[in-house]
Write a protein that holds these residues in place. Structure first.
Motif, mmCIF file in Angstrom:
data_model
loop_
_atom_site.group_PDB
_atom_site.id
_atom_site.type_symbol
_atom_site.label_atom_id
_atom_site.label_comp_id
_atom_site.label_asym_id
_atom_site.label_seq_id
_atom_site.Cartn_x
_atom_site.Cartn_y
_atom_site.Cartn_z
ATOM 1 N N TYR A 1 -5.743 -18.417 0.162
ATOM 2 C CA TYR A 1 -6.189 -18.212 -1.214
ATOM 3 C C TYR A 1 -5.079 -18.680 -2.142
ATOM 4 O O TYR A 1 -3.931 -18.255 -2.014
ATOM 5 C CB TYR A 1 -6.510 -16.732 -1.460
ATOM 6 C CG TYR A 1 -7.610 -16.212 -0.570
ATOM 7 C CD1 TYR A 1 -8.938 -16.269 -0.962
ATOM 8 C CD2 TYR A 1 -7.312 -15.686 0.688
ATOM 9 C CE1 TYR A 1 -9.949 -15.803 -0.129
ATOM 10 C CE2 TYR A 1 -8.315 -15.218 1.525
ATOM 11 C CZ TYR A 1 -9.636 -15.276 1.108
ATOM 12 O OH TYR A 1 -10.629 -14.831 1.943
ATOM 13 N N SER B 1 -11.916 -13.635 -6.141
ATOM 14 C CA SER B 1 -11.894 -13.043 -7.492
ATOM 15 C C SER B 1 -12.383 -14.041 -8.538
ATOM 16 O O SER B 1 -11.726 -14.301 -9.550
ATOM 17 C CB SER B 1 -10.477 -12.555 -7.843
ATOM 18 O OG SER B 1 -10.030 -11.596 -6.908
ATOM 19 N N LYS C 1 -15.391 -12.533 -2.051
ATOM 20 C CA LYS C 1 -14.797 -11.401 -2.763
ATOM 21 C C LYS C 1 -13.308 -11.616 -2.984
ATOM 22 O O LYS C 1 -12.767 -11.279 -4.034
ATOM 23 C CB LYS C 1 -15.025 -10.107 -1.971
ATOM 24 C CG LYS C 1 -16.426 -9.543 -2.069
ATOM 25 C CD LYS C 1 -16.620 -8.391 -1.112
ATOM 26 C CE LYS C 1 -15.716 -7.225 -1.435
ATOM 27 N NZ LYS C 1 -15.907 -6.097 -0.488
ATOM 28 N N GLU C 2 -12.641 -12.181 -1.982
ATOM 29 C CA GLU C 2 -11.201 -12.364 -2.068
ATOM 30 C C GLU C 2 -10.801 -13.421 -3.092
ATOM 31 O O GLU C 2 -9.654 -13.467 -3.539
ATOM 32 C CB GLU C 2 -10.632 -12.739 -0.698
ATOM 33 C CG GLU C 2 -10.801 -11.658 0.364
ATOM 34 C CD GLU C 2 -10.091 -10.367 0.020
ATOM 35 O OE1 GLU C 2 -9.180 -10.399 -0.832
ATOM 36 O OE2 GLU C 2 -10.444 -9.323 0.576
ATOM 37 N N LYS D 1 -5.500 -7.697 2.687
ATOM 38 C CA LYS D 1 -6.808 -7.896 2.082
ATOM 39 C C LYS D 1 -7.846 -7.415 3.075
ATOM 40 O O LYS D 1 -7.903 -7.915 4.191
ATOM 41 C CB LYS D 1 -7.040 -9.370 1.747
ATOM 42 C CG LYS D 1 -6.127 -9.922 0.646
ATOM 43 C CD LYS D 1 -6.395 -11.414 0.474
ATOM 44 C CE LYS D 1 -5.531 -12.012 -0.642
ATOM 45 N NZ LYS D 1 -6.004 -11.623 -1.967
ATOM 46 N N GLU D 2 -8.661 -6.456 2.647
ATOM 47 C CA GLU D 2 -9.622 -5.833 3.549
ATOM 48 C C GLU D 2 -8.867 -5.301 4.768
ATOM 49 O O GLU D 2 -7.986 -4.497 4.644
ATOM 50 C CB GLU D 2 -10.711 -6.834 3.945
ATOM 51 C CG GLU D 2 -11.623 -7.247 2.799
ATOM 52 C CD GLU D 2 -12.564 -6.150 2.342
ATOM 53 O OE1 GLU D 2 -12.883 -5.271 3.155
ATOM 54 O OE2 GLU D 2 -12.974 -6.178 1.182
ATOM 55 N N TYR E 1 -1.809 -10.881 5.208
ATOM 56 C CA TYR E 1 -1.520 -12.218 4.711
ATOM 57 C C TYR E 1 -0.064 -12.295 4.271
ATOM 58 O O TYR E 1 0.549 -11.282 3.912
ATOM 59 C CB TYR E 1 -2.403 -12.556 3.503
ATOM 60 C CG TYR E 1 -3.885 -12.693 3.817
ATOM 61 C CD1 TYR E 1 -4.471 -13.958 3.940
ATOM 62 C CD2 TYR E 1 -4.685 -11.581 3.976
ATOM 63 C CE1 TYR E 1 -5.819 -14.084 4.209
ATOM 64 C CE2 TYR E 1 -6.041 -11.700 4.249
ATOM 65 C CZ TYR E 1 -6.597 -12.958 4.365
ATOM 66 O OH TYR E 1 -7.940 -13.088 4.640
ATOM 67 N N ASP F 1 -3.269 -16.196 5.856
ATOM 68 C CA ASP F 1 -3.325 -15.136 6.857
ATOM 69 C C ASP F 1 -2.156 -15.257 7.834
ATOM 70 O O ASP F 1 -1.742 -16.349 8.206
ATOM 71 C CB ASP F 1 -4.661 -15.154 7.604
ATOM 72 C CG ASP F 1 -4.861 -16.406 8.433
ATOM 73 O OD1 ASP F 1 -4.641 -16.337 9.649
ATOM 74 O OD2 ASP F 1 -5.209 -17.461 7.860
ATOM 75 N N SER G 1 -14.187 -2.971 5.763
ATOM 76 C CA SER G 1 -14.468 -4.155 6.579
ATOM 77 C C SER G 1 -14.526 -3.820 8.063
ATOM 78 O O SER G 1 -15.303 -4.428 8.808
ATOM 79 C CB SER G 1 -13.414 -5.236 6.328
ATOM 80 O OG SER G 1 -12.129 -4.773 6.685
ATOM 81 N N THR H 1 -17.205 -11.332 2.384
ATOM 82 C CA THR H 1 -15.764 -11.103 2.375
ATOM 83 C C THR H 1 -14.977 -12.256 1.770
ATOM 84 O O THR H 1 -14.113 -12.066 0.913
ATOM 85 C CB THR H 1 -15.259 -10.833 3.808
ATOM 86 O OG1 THR H 1 -15.969 -9.708 4.339
ATOM 87 C CG2 THR H 1 -13.771 -10.542 3.808
ATOM 88 N N THR I 1 -1.584 -17.556 -0.602
ATOM 89 C CA THR I 1 -1.721 -16.453 0.341
ATOM 90 C C THR I 1 -2.419 -16.942 1.600
ATOM 91 O O THR I 1 -3.566 -17.369 1.548
ATOM 92 C CB THR I 1 -2.528 -15.304 -0.298
ATOM 93 O OG1 THR I 1 -1.915 -14.941 -1.546
ATOM 94 C CG2 THR I 1 -2.562 -14.094 0.614
#
Length: 395
Positions: free
Chosen positions: A42, A329, A326-327, A119-120, A124, A59, A279, A323, A57
């Motif tokens: 992200y 935004s 949503k991340e 996140k969830e 990350y 993972d 999640s 999911t 960001t």
């Protein structure tokens, strides 16, 4: 279909097959850092007259893959001590993988911070970088080279940007790895600030920016939806389990329609922030749905109202689809278009798979041993679903 109850010996054989398939699946199941087929990052870009900031960001599983010997204790978890010890290598990874150009000139990045975020249910590594300010009239190229030559991954970079107060989004995936923005002159007479005039994705190393077309923005989210369902092996297995038992065309149509409506509803509600569930619960429920439907294929003599249970489980699957959006935004003013096209991408792949499967299943159901094939195949699906369920609850 053969509806005879298997004899005791036949039942023992089925149990043996089930246990064998479970063991094989468990042994051959990829370790957390192997065959990492899906990776998402992200990127948040903020530009004003004073500075340019990028928060990237990624993972942590991808970070471990990309930096050799980073995970010293081999526990597939990125720890703060490992970050501090390998900070120089991590900074090199970021600076080589990401570039920000003004025209054709690469800008120098200053890395301000590097930290772990959650996140969830996923960790990350978030890196904050600053660059020189850009002025109206500048052409900005953001380039992401992570996994560019790796055909074994489906990496995506999801971009949200605020450029002189104007919001924009983008998706980098496949060979399309450059996001280009032309900032216009400030229109002081109208009391407006500089804003992005064109935002598009273009192939990496392209010589000239691609002119913006009406399809550019929506098509990136359409492709993201396609990629998301194609790499969502649990969703695909659930769809196969639904169709694996012989039914009428009307029943099949009702199942597909129920699943489409249900996951479209919950996907929209989740992305809008109206429905939120942990999640871990959602992912475990998706695995359970696979087991349940496959078990129905084995033990139910007749399948009549599968559309109803499909609708209920479809609501859960929609939360799983949500999911990734949503991340990002995404601002609410842009959300409807992104959501619609993301969902259309999912539906396009799902409908294609159904159209391909139905002729094959029709041929299968005509075979003399079709009943046994359905039973044995359903046991295999239950086994895979059970492994996912165990992992998502306890690991």
């Amino acid at each position: 279909m053969n509806k005879k109850i298997p004899s005791f010996l036949g039942f023992k054989r089925l149990i043996a097959i089930f246990l064998s398939l479970s063991l094989i699946a468990f042994i051959s199941w990829p370790k957390p850092a192997e065959a990492h087929a899906y990776s998402a990052s992200y990127t948040k870009i903020t530009m004003d007259s004073k500075h340019t900031e990028i928060v990237f960001t990624l993972d942590t599983l991808s970070v471990i893959e990309l930096v050799p010997h980073l995970d010293a204790n081999k526990n597939f978890v990125l720890e703060k001590s490992e970050i501090n010890k390998n900070k120089h290598h991590l900074e090199e990874l970021i600076e080589e993988g990401l570039t920000l150009d003004k025209g054709n000139k690469e800008q120098t990045a200053t890395i301000k911070s590097m930290k772990l975020v959650k996140k969830e249910n996923k960790e990350y590594l978030s890196t904050t970088m600053t660059f020189p300010a850009f002025s109206p009239g500048d052409t900005i190229n953001y380039n992401d080279g992570f996994y560019y030559n790796d055909t074994g991954t489906n990496y995506v970079d999801l971009i949200t940007a605020s450029i002189y107060g104007e919001s924009s989004e983008g998706v980098l995936q496949g060979k399309e790895r450059t996001w280009t923005v032309l900032v216009t002159e400030v229109q002081q007479e109208q009391g407006q600030t500089a804003q992005p005039d064109t935002t598009q994705v273009q192939p990496a190393h392209a010589e000239k920016p691609v002119e913006k077309t009406a399809a550019t923005s929506w098509f990136s989210f359409f492709k993201l939806g396609m990629l998301h369902i194609l790499t969502g092996y649990d969703h695909l297995l659930f769809l196969l389990a639904l169709l694996f038992r012989k039914q009428t065309f009307k029943q099949y149509a009702a199942i597909v329609t129920a699943f489409t409506i249900a996951h479209s509803i919950s996907l929209s509600l989740a992305v809008l922030g109206w429905v939120t569930l942990p999640s871990r619960f959602v992912e475990a429920a998706i695995a359970f749905s696979i087991c349940y439907v496959a078990a129905e294929n084995i033990f139910r003599k007749e399948i009549r109202y599968r559309w109803s249970i499909t609708f209920l489980f479809g609501l859960i699957h929609g939360l799983g689809f949500a999911t990734i959006l949503k991340e990002m935004s995404i601002p609410k003013s842009h959300l409807a278009v992104a959501l619609l096209n993301f969902n259309l991408g999912i539906e396009a792949v799902q409908l294609t798979i159904v159209l391909l499967l139905l002729p094959l299943l029709s041929y299968l159901f005509k075979l003399r041993n079709s009943g046994k094939i359905v039973v044995y195949g359903s046991y295999a699906i239950v086994a895979l679903g059970a492994i996912w369920l165990f992992q998502r609850i306890f690991l």
